[in-house]
Structures are given as structure tokens and as C-alpha cells.
Write an enzyme that holds these catalytic residues in place. Structure first.
Site, short mmCIF file in Angstrom:
data_model
loop_
_atom_site.label_atom_id
_atom_site.label_comp_id
_atom_site.label_asym_id
_atom_site.label_seq_id
_atom_site.Cartn_x
_atom_site.Cartn_y
_atom_site.Cartn_z
CB ILE A 166 -1.01 -0.02 1.19
CG1 ILE A 166 -0.08 0.03 2.43
CG2 ILE A 166 -2.01 -0.98 1.20
CD1 ILE A 166 -0.96 0.26 3.80
CE1 TYR A 172 -0.94 -1.87 14.74
CE2 TYR A 172 -1.90 -1.34 16.92
CZ TYR A 172 -1.83 -1.85 15.71
OH TYR A 172 -3.29 -2.48 15.14
CE LYS A 176 -3.23 0.05 12.83
NZ LYS A 176 -4.18 -0.28 11.55
N1 NAD Z 1 -6.32 -8.40 15.34
C1 NAD Z 1 -6.90 -7.43 16.26
O1 NAD Z 1 -7.16 -7.59 17.18
C2 NAD Z 1 -6.81 -6.17 15.67
C3 NAD Z 1 -6.88 -5.14 16.47
C4 NAD Z 1 -7.08 -3.83 16.29
C5 NAD Z 1 -6.75 -3.39 14.97
N2 NAD Z 1 -6.56 -4.24 14.18
C6 NAD Z 1 -6.01 -4.01 12.69
O2 NAD Z 1 -6.84 -4.67 11.84
C7 NAD Z 1 -6.18 -4.81 10.62
C8 NAD Z 1 -5.95 -6.35 10.18
O3 NAD Z 1 -5.08 -6.91 11.26
P1 NAD Z 1 -5.08 -8.64 11.28
O4 NAD Z 1 -5.28 -9.01 12.48
O5 NAD Z 1 -5.99 -9.13 10.24
O6 NAD Z 1 -3.64 -8.67 10.94
P2 NAD Z 1 -2.93 -9.45 9.69
O7 NAD Z 1 -1.58 -9.39 10.06
O8 NAD Z 1 -3.33 -10.93 9.87
O9 NAD Z 1 -3.46 -8.93 8.46
C9 NAD Z 1 -2.71 -7.57 8.21
C10 NAD Z 1 -2.50 -7.89 6.52
O10 NAD Z 1 -2.04 -6.58 5.99
C11 NAD Z 1 -0.94 -7.26 5.14
N3 NAD Z 1 0.09 -6.17 4.83
C12 NAD Z 1 1.06 -5.64 5.74
N4 NAD Z 1 1.81 -4.59 5.24
C13 NAD Z 1 1.40 -4.20 3.88
C14 NAD Z 1 1.74 -3.62 2.88
N5 NAD Z 1 2.32 -2.40 3.31
N6 NAD Z 1 0.96 -3.50 1.70
C15 NAD Z 1 0.05 -4.51 1.45
N7 NAD Z 1 -0.17 -5.47 2.56
C16 NAD Z 1 0.23 -5.38 3.71
C17 NAD Z 1 -0.16 -8.47 5.73
O11 NAD Z 1 0.45 -9.15 4.96
C18 NAD Z 1 -1.49 -9.10 6.31
O12 NAD Z 1 -1.97 -10.13 5.35
C19 NAD Z 1 -4.86 -4.15 10.72
O13 NAD Z 1 -4.73 -2.82 10.27
C20 NAD Z 1 -4.67 -4.07 12.32
O14 NAD Z 1 -3.76 -2.96 12.90
C21 NAD Z 1 -6.51 -5.65 14.36
#
Ligand code: NAD
Length: 315
Positions: free
Chosen positions: A59, A151, A155
């Protein structure tokens, strides 16, 4: 009406569930991921779907959205989930974290607005609140919070940029769990680690007295919040603009969690208590009144969500 949606982070835990649901609902999905923390196997259920296109890209690539819009003029909604997701990794790589978790969002949001896309939905986080002691945590508390990691800072910068722009929406998720959460990741939630321990017949390890609590939300409810935020919800809830907490509004203790997972996995009920970790937040719970007023309610109970997660992990 069929929409074409960009889902970044589509090979990740939450992104893969969102992409699957959008396709099931009859929409088209352009998925972007660079596999920084995602896996091809997470896309198994939809990677060959006729309405799914995958682009292995970051991205942070300049002009990415303009390029995708040129190739797919019907592209209308952006779900920006791709991120550096590991808090410890963000501490070691603050510049990369700022590029991915803030600058790429700012640039993509500006581009989406200029192109007249109908919405841009960003994945925010409870980490934007730092060590907040006022509970439940309200959205405005982030504005005077001290985030504890790059982080959390990045955010927060993204969600406040969205709020000030008056375009798009940031969903601040609390602790999400469910199938496909990676137990091997540094960032992985306590639930996926407990399930992993339980299925391996090991004792659960708790740092501190186990009375610390979190607001745990099952992943299908997260997907519902995305549908509302984007205006794709079948019941006509949404679309949303601004910042919204997404959680259950209820806190569950880590000790309670360990006991439910132990029962579901037939793991030994003994718990190894270790010293509290420095910097661990004692309690975290979302004030969900803002998103509830727009029709969102978590549907999956804690026990049901855990049962589904254990069933998936045991396969
Ligand atoms: N899991 C949680 O409890 C939680 C809580 C709060 C926020 N979030 C947010 O939700 C979103 C998804 O998190 P998740 O838990 O599914 O994590 P995840 O690591 O499973 O998914 C993140 C995805 O983004 C991809 N990615 C990372 N950097 C990238 C880049 N520069 N370009 C393209 N793709 C990229 C990764 O390969 C991965 O597939 C994130 O933004 C995370 O910060 C998650």
C-alpha cells in the site's frame, strides 16, 4: 447493488473474512497484500472466485489507488486493513510503521476523496488510547492520550486525519479473535495462543494475576461493522463518517478466558502464573454507544466465538 471494493490486507486474518463476506454478498473484490504477515492459505476460500482479483503489492506504492482505479473504473469503496500489525516490530521499525500505518493511509484517503469514491474505511485500534484508565473508553479520549508505541501513534494519526477530513471512517477495534488468527505471530492475541496451548495439552501461561481484562470481539462481528461503515449493510445501517469504537462494551478477564478455553480443549485446568509484564494495560473496554446508535451490536457471544475458534484450530 453490486459494488467493487478494494480490500488491502486481504491475505490477513480479518481481511480474508471481509473479502469472503463481500464476495458472498455479491460484490466484487480487488485484494491487495504484500504477505508481510498474511498467507495465501487465508485466501483459499475465495482466491479463485470469478469476482476476485489479487494484486501482490504494498500500500506504500505511490499512486496505487489511481492505478487500480484506472484498471477497474467501477472501484468504489476502499477497506484499508493492511498495516504493520506487530507492536514490538513497530518499536524496532518506527519509520516503516509511520509509512505503512499513517502516510499510506493519508495518501490513499486523499486520492479516494479526489476520485469521488463513496467511502474509505480504515482499521484503527484500541492502541490509540495508550494506557487509558477511564472506562469504558470513549472515542474522544484518544485526543489527549499518550500512545505507547509507533503502532499506536501511527494509527491515531490516521484516524484523526480521517476525522478532520470529514471524509471516510476509522473503526477502532479492540481485541479481535476467531479462525485464521495466527498463533505464531508476535502480535497474536492471547486467545489464539491459549487455544494453541490447550489443543497441545499444555498449561496456559498467564502473566500477572489474570484479573486483567479485555474487550474481545469475534471476527464476524467485525465484518458486520465493516458492512455498516461502508454502507453495504443489507439492513440499511450506515454508511459512517468519523471515528467509531468497535467492541462488545464488555470486559472479560484473562483468567475467565483461560478457563473457557481449557474446558473447550480439554486442556489441564492448571495455569502457570508468571510475573506481570512491564507495560501491560490492566483493563480495556470500549464505549460502544456511538456505533450502537448506528445499529451495530455484537451478535456472537464470547463462549460461542471461542467454541468456533477452537473447532477451527482443531481441524
Ligand atoms: N487483530 C486485532 O485484534 C486487531 C485489533 C485492532 C486493529 N487491528 C487492525 O486490523 C487490521 C488487520 O489486522 P489482522 O489482525 O487481520 O492482521 P494480519 O497481520 O492478519 O493482516 C494484515 C495484512 O496486511 C498485510 N500487509 C502488511 N503490510 C502491508 C503493506 N505494506 N502492503 C500490503 N499489505 C500489507 C499483511 O501481509 C497481512 O495480510 C490491521 O490494520 C490491524 O492493525 C487488528
Amino acid at each position: 447493488m453490486k459494488k467493487t471494493c478494494l480490500v488491502t490486507g486481504c491475505a490477513g486474518f480479518i481481511g480474508s473474512h471481509l473479502a469472503q463476506t463481500l464476495l458472498d454478498e455479491g460484490h466484487a473484490v480487488i485484494g491487495v497484500d504484500n504477505f508481510a504477515s498474511g498467507y495465501v492459505h487465508n485466501m483459499e476460500g475465495f482466491k479463485d472466485h470469478a469476482d476476485f482479483i489479487f494484486c501482490e503489492k504494498s500500500i506504500t506504492e505511490p499512486g496505487l489507488l489511481a492505478q487500480l482505479k484506472k484498471e477497474h473504473s467501477e472501484l468504489d469503496i476502499v477497506f484499508q486493513l493492511a498495516a504493520v500489525v506487530s507492536v514490538p516490530y513497530s518499536v524496532e521499525h518506527p519509520e516503516l510503521t509511520m509509512q505503512v500505518n499513517f502516510e499510506a493511509n493519508r495518501d490513499m484517503l486523499d486520492a479516494a476523496r479526489e476520485m469521488g469514491l463513496s467511502n474509505f474505511v480504515f482499521a484503527g485500534s484500541a492502541a490509540e488510547y495508550g494506557e487509558e484508565e477511564r472506562l469504558p473508553v470513549k472515542e474522544e479520549y484518544a485526543d489527549d492520550a499518550e500512545q505507547l508505541s509507533p503502532y499506536g501513534v501511527a494509527k491515531y494519526k490516521s484516524s484523526s486525519y480521517i476525522e478532520k477530513s470529514g471524509y471516510g471512517c476509522a473503526l477502532r477495534f479492540f481485541n479481535i479473535f476467531g479462525p485464521r488468527q495466527d498463533p505464531t505471530s508476535q502480535y497474536s492475541g492471547v486467545i489464539s495462543r491459549f487455544v494453541d496451548f490447550g489443543l497441545a495439552g499444555k498449561n496456559m501461561v498467564i502473566f500477572g494475576d489474570g484479573e486483567q481484562s479485555r474487550d474481545f470481539l469475534y471476527v464476524s462481528d467485525v465484518v458486520t461493522s465493516y458492512l455498516i461503515a461502508s454502507g453495504l449493510d443489507r439492513e440499511g445501517r450506515g454508511p459512517l463518517t468519523g471515528v467509531y469504537n468497535v467492541g462488545t462494551g464488555k470486559g472479560r478477564s484473562i483468567r475467565e478466558l483461560a478457563s473457557v478455553v481449557a474446558k473447550l480443549t480439554s486442556a489441564p485446568q492448571e495455569i502457570d502464573f508468571r510475573p506481570e509484564r512491564a507495560g501491560d494495560i490492566k483493563h480495556s473496554r470500549a464505549d460502544v454507544s456511538k456505533i450502537s446508535a448506528r445499529g451495530f451490536k455484537a451478535e456472537i457471544t464470547f463462549d460461542e466465538g471461542l467454541a468456533r475458534t477452537v473447532e477451527w484450530a482443531g481441524k
